[in-house]
Design a protein around this motif. Sequence first.
Motif: not given
Length: 204
Positions: A173-190
Amino acid sequence: MSVSELPRTGPDGADRPGPAGRAAPSTGRAARTARAPEQQGSAQVIELPVPRAGHFSGCPARVAARPSADSVWAARVMLVTGALLVPWLVVLALTLPSMTLAWVGLDAMEAAGLVTTGLLVLRRHPLRTPAAAVTATLLLVDAWFDTTTSSGVDLVFALVLAAVAELPLAALCGAVALRAAREQAGAQRGPVGPSSSAAGRRQG
């Protein structure tokens, strides 16, 4: 006076067009032919290239509509484990009637967190990040209290359960949370486009 210059009259006395008069239609066709390129040129449509999403830094990248294979695998593990916790809750309620509210309630929250996180991961919902983080915290708390409040045979069983189920699920669950957070941050930055890269090189 030549024959071509003689006036020609019809039966009713009206003048007939001579050779010079027959040249007028050809003059009209020539004029229409000369205007044709202008009309064709005015009907042409100029197509300009449209930049695709993500080509420039100001355009955010398109997020994948489907989760990756690793995310699907993690979501399935969470769903299966959360479903298997339901009969375990019944066993705890029957064997530990004095601690039903504490332990059964904690395990019920873990089962709900695992199932909810698995469904959110499959849908790529933005709430999958906090859901996975909360579920990981609940699993760590459960493993901690199981091992610190047990003794003898119960302690051995708590250690085995923590090593086999609770800690691996918390890490997942911790790995899933970190990966999802990185994906969302990358999508916002572009992504960094060619224009911003060239600007950075000029400044350097």
